[in-house]
Design an enzyme around this catalytic site. Structure first.
Site, PDB file in Angstrom:
ATOM      1  N   ARG A  46       0.775  -0.990  -0.178  1.00 50.44           N
ATOM      2  CA  ARG A  46      -0.022  -0.103   0.137  1.00 50.44           C
ATOM      3  C   ARG A  46       0.829   1.399   0.017  1.00 50.44           C
ATOM      4  O   ARG A  46       0.369   2.328  -0.339  1.00 50.44           O
ATOM      5  CB  ARG A  46      -0.925   0.164   1.363  1.00 50.44           C
ATOM      6  CG  ARG A  46      -2.101  -1.050   1.168  1.00 50.44           C
ATOM      7  CD  ARG A  46      -2.920  -1.206   2.322  1.00 50.44           C
ATOM      8  NE  ARG A  46      -2.397  -2.176   3.104  1.00 50.44           N
ATOM      9  CZ  ARG A  46      -2.630  -2.445   4.240  1.00 50.44           C
ATOM     10  NH1 ARG A  46      -3.617  -1.950   4.939  1.00 50.44           N
ATOM     11  NH2 ARG A  46      -2.228  -3.505   4.900  1.00 50.44           N
ATOM     12  N   GLY A  47       2.162   1.154   0.239  1.00 55.61           N
ATOM     13  CA  GLY A  47       2.755   2.511   0.546  1.00 55.61           C
ATOM     14  C   GLY A  47       3.090   3.277  -0.601  1.00 55.61           C
ATOM     15  O   GLY A  47       3.422   4.440  -0.420  1.00 55.61           O
ATOM     16  N   GLU A 102       7.753   2.125  -6.413  1.00 56.88           N
ATOM     17  CA  GLU A 102       7.867   1.795  -5.134  1.00 56.88           C
ATOM     18  C   GLU A 102       8.088   3.092  -4.261  1.00 56.88           C
ATOM     19  O   GLU A 102       8.632   3.932  -4.603  1.00 56.88           O
ATOM     20  CB  GLU A 102       9.048   0.909  -5.014  1.00 56.88           C
ATOM     21  CG  GLU A 102       9.122  -0.446  -4.803  1.00 56.88           C
ATOM     22  CD  GLU A 102       8.589  -1.089  -3.357  1.00 56.88           C
ATOM     23  OE1 GLU A 102       7.832   0.008  -2.581  1.00 56.88           O
ATOM     24  OE2 GLU A 102       9.003  -2.075  -2.906  1.00 56.88           O
ATOM     25  N   ASP A 106      14.127  -1.058   0.363  1.00 55.19           N
ATOM     26  CA  ASP A 106      14.847  -1.487   1.550  1.00 55.19           C
ATOM     27  C   ASP A 106      15.987  -2.598   1.177  1.00 55.19           C
ATOM     28  O   ASP A 106      17.011  -2.467   0.745  1.00 55.19           O
ATOM     29  CB  ASP A 106      14.130  -1.729   2.688  1.00 55.19           C
ATOM     30  CG  ASP A 106      14.526  -2.041   4.027  1.00 55.19           C
ATOM     31  OD1 ASP A 106      15.389  -1.314   4.309  1.00 55.19           O
ATOM     32  OD2 ASP A 106      14.355  -3.100   4.436  1.00 55.19           O
ATOM     33  N   GLY A 108      15.364  -4.592  -1.129  1.00 54.32           N
ATOM     34  CA  GLY A 108      15.013  -4.721  -2.674  1.00 54.32           C
ATOM     35  C   GLY A 108      14.315  -5.955  -3.112  1.00 54.32           C
ATOM     36  O   GLY A 108      13.896  -6.293  -4.158  1.00 54.32           O
ATOM     37  N   THR A 110      11.419  -7.228  -2.483  1.00 53.26           N
ATOM     38  CA  THR A 110       9.996  -6.785  -3.237  1.00 53.26           C
ATOM     39  C   THR A 110       9.923  -6.343  -4.566  1.00 53.26           C
ATOM     40  O   THR A 110       9.401  -7.074  -5.497  1.00 53.26           O
ATOM     41  CB  THR A 110       8.976  -5.696  -2.311  1.00 53.26           C
ATOM     42  OG1 THR A 110       9.274  -5.813  -0.949  1.00 53.26           O
ATOM     43  CG2 THR A 110       7.870  -5.558  -2.926  1.00 53.26           C
ATOM     44  N   LEU A 111      10.871  -5.604  -4.905  1.00 53.66           N
ATOM     45  CA  LEU A 111      11.086  -5.046  -6.178  1.00 53.66           C
ATOM     46  C   LEU A 111      11.926  -6.259  -7.276  1.00 53.66           C
ATOM     47  O   LEU A 111      11.314  -6.179  -8.219  1.00 53.66           O
ATOM     48  CB  LEU A 111      12.038  -3.735  -6.548  1.00 53.66           C
ATOM     49  CG  LEU A 111      11.256  -2.502  -6.612  1.00 53.66           C
ATOM     50  CD1 LEU A 111      12.148  -1.314  -6.668  1.00 53.66           C
ATOM     51  CD2 LEU A 111      10.513  -2.515  -7.683  1.00 53.66           C
ATOM     52  N   ASP A 162       4.347   3.619   6.606  1.00 49.48           N
ATOM     53  CA  ASP A 162       3.802   3.472   7.806  1.00 49.48           C
ATOM     54  C   ASP A 162       4.597   2.798   8.730  1.00 49.48           C
ATOM     55  O   ASP A 162       5.815   2.249   8.227  1.00 49.48           O
ATOM     56  CB  ASP A 162       2.643   2.508   7.583  1.00 49.48           C
ATOM     57  CG  ASP A 162       2.906   0.936   7.474  1.00 49.48           C
ATOM     58  OD1 ASP A 162       3.694   0.786   6.216  1.00 49.48           O
ATOM     59  OD2 ASP A 162       2.687   0.209   8.167  1.00 49.48           O
ATOM     60  N   ARG A 168       0.764   7.040   7.451  1.00 48.67           N
ATOM     61  CA  ARG A 168       0.812   7.124   6.036  1.00 48.67           C
ATOM     62  C   ARG A 168       0.333   8.501   5.456  1.00 48.67           C
ATOM     63  O   ARG A 168       0.828   8.891   4.218  1.00 48.67           O
ATOM     64  CB  ARG A 168      -0.232   5.995   5.514  1.00 48.67           C
ATOM     65  CG  ARG A 168       0.064   4.549   5.748  1.00 48.67           C
ATOM     66  CD  ARG A 168      -0.500   3.785   4.747  1.00 48.67           C
ATOM     67  NE  ARG A 168      -0.255   2.292   4.950  1.00 48.67           N
ATOM     68  CZ  ARG A 168       0.682   1.426   4.655  1.00 48.67           C
ATOM     69  NH1 ARG A 168       1.648   1.839   3.921  1.00 48.67           N
ATOM     70  NH2 ARG A 168       0.696   0.081   5.105  1.00 48.67           N
TER      71      ARG A 168
HETATM   72  P1  IMP Z   1      12.044  -4.480   0.513  1.00 46.01           P
HETATM   73  O1  IMP Z   1      11.527  -5.746   0.013  1.00 46.01           O
HETATM   74  O2  IMP Z   1      13.070  -4.925   1.768  1.00 46.01           O
HETATM   75  O3  IMP Z   1      12.920  -3.404  -0.284  1.00 46.01           O
HETATM   76  O4  IMP Z   1      11.049  -3.520   1.279  1.00 46.01           O
HETATM   77  C1  IMP Z   1      10.206  -2.893   0.667  1.00 46.01           C
HETATM   78  C2  IMP Z   1       8.910  -2.381   1.416  1.00 46.01           C
HETATM   79  O5  IMP Z   1       9.197  -2.428   2.866  1.00 46.01           O
HETATM   80  C3  IMP Z   1       8.604  -1.286   1.115  1.00 46.01           C
HETATM   81  O6  IMP Z   1       7.907  -1.075  -0.242  1.00 46.01           O
HETATM   82  C4  IMP Z   1       7.905  -0.601   2.224  1.00 46.01           C
HETATM   83  O7  IMP Z   1       6.448  -0.974   2.131  1.00 46.01           O
HETATM   84  C5  IMP Z   1       8.506  -1.278   3.600  1.00 46.01           C
HETATM   85  N1  IMP Z   1       9.596  -0.722   3.887  1.00 46.01           N
HETATM   86  C6  IMP Z   1      10.831  -0.745   3.889  1.00 46.01           C
HETATM   87  N2  IMP Z   1      11.577   0.156   4.549  1.00 46.01           N
HETATM   88  C7  IMP Z   1      10.423   0.937   5.188  1.00 46.01           C
HETATM   89  C8  IMP Z   1      10.860   2.048   6.152  1.00 46.01           C
HETATM   90  O8  IMP Z   1      11.706   2.668   6.380  1.00 46.01           O
HETATM   91  N3  IMP Z   1       9.627   2.562   6.606  1.00 46.01           N
HETATM   92  C9  IMP Z   1       8.455   2.212   6.017  1.00 46.01           C
HETATM   93  N4  IMP Z   1       8.283   1.078   5.139  1.00 46.01           N
HETATM   94  C10 IMP Z   1       9.335   0.574   4.923  1.00 46.01           C
HETATM   95 MG    MG Z   2       5.927  -0.676  -0.426  1.00 48.14          MG
END
Ligand code: IMP
Ligand code: MG
Length: 177
Positions: A46-47, A102, A106, A108, A110-111, A162, A168
């Protein structure tokens, strides 16, 4: 707890005005890069919802929008990188110029998952737009083509992001203290 009490413990990293200038600049670049085309923006719920709303409105081209929702258990608990699809695309990305959106990269994971998922379906092109990137932590397998800011490994909130579903709707990006 009232909203203003919660806000007291947040240090502002980027103000609403700074964010707007960055996003407008990204929008202008995308508009130039995709001139004559109709990019399909795919956001990770949802971010992404606030950033994506601002980004598409800063684009001077016809666009399409779609969303996916993913659950990642990996990241915080096991760092396994395991990602599941909760809601898939409605549009067919085949032959489309896809831009993944995105809020923050963080690890990566998810991406990386989204990139693989879209590439399997044969887009004409694929690029990434992210408001924030934690460069040192990110293990993204491809570069972020359009990014707002690189940040340290901080936990940020606001502008769609969030902490346990709070904050948010803050118009700025801040760090919980
Ligand atoms: P990744 O898969 O570790 O890159 O995480 C990505 C997802 O985690 C982002 O789309 C956010 O929804 C959530 N996220 C990562 N870091 C933060 C943060 O510092 N604050 C809030 N949400 C975060
Ligand atoms: Mg996100």
């Amino acid at each position: 707890m009232r909203e203003n009490e919660r806000e007291r413990s947040i240090r502002i990293l980027y103000t609403q005005e700074e964010i707007q200038r960055r996003v407008q600049r990204m929008g202008r670049r995308i508009s130039l890069d995709y001139a004559g085309r109709t990019p399909l923006f795919v956001g990770a719920l949802r971010g992404c919802f606030v950033f994506m709303a601002d980004l598409v409105r800063s684009i001077d081209l016809p666009v399409r929008v779609d969303f996916v929702e993913l659950s990642s258990y990996g990241e915080k608990l096991y760092s396994s990188g395991e990602v599941r699809i909760l809601k898939d695309l409605r549009e067919d990305p085949a032959g489309r110029d896809v831009i993944l959106v995105e809020d923050i990269v963080d690890t990566g994971h998810t991406l990386n998952f989204m990139v693989d998922h879209i590439l399997q379906r044969g887009p004409a092109s694929l690029r990434i737009a992210a408001m924030l990137v934690k460069e040192e932590k990110s293990r993204l397998r491809r570069p972020v083509d359009y990014s707002g800011y690189s940040i340290e490994d901080l936990f940020v909130v606001g502008y769609g992001m969030d902490a346990a579903e709070n904050f948010r709707n803050l118009p700025y990006i801040g760090v919980l203290e």
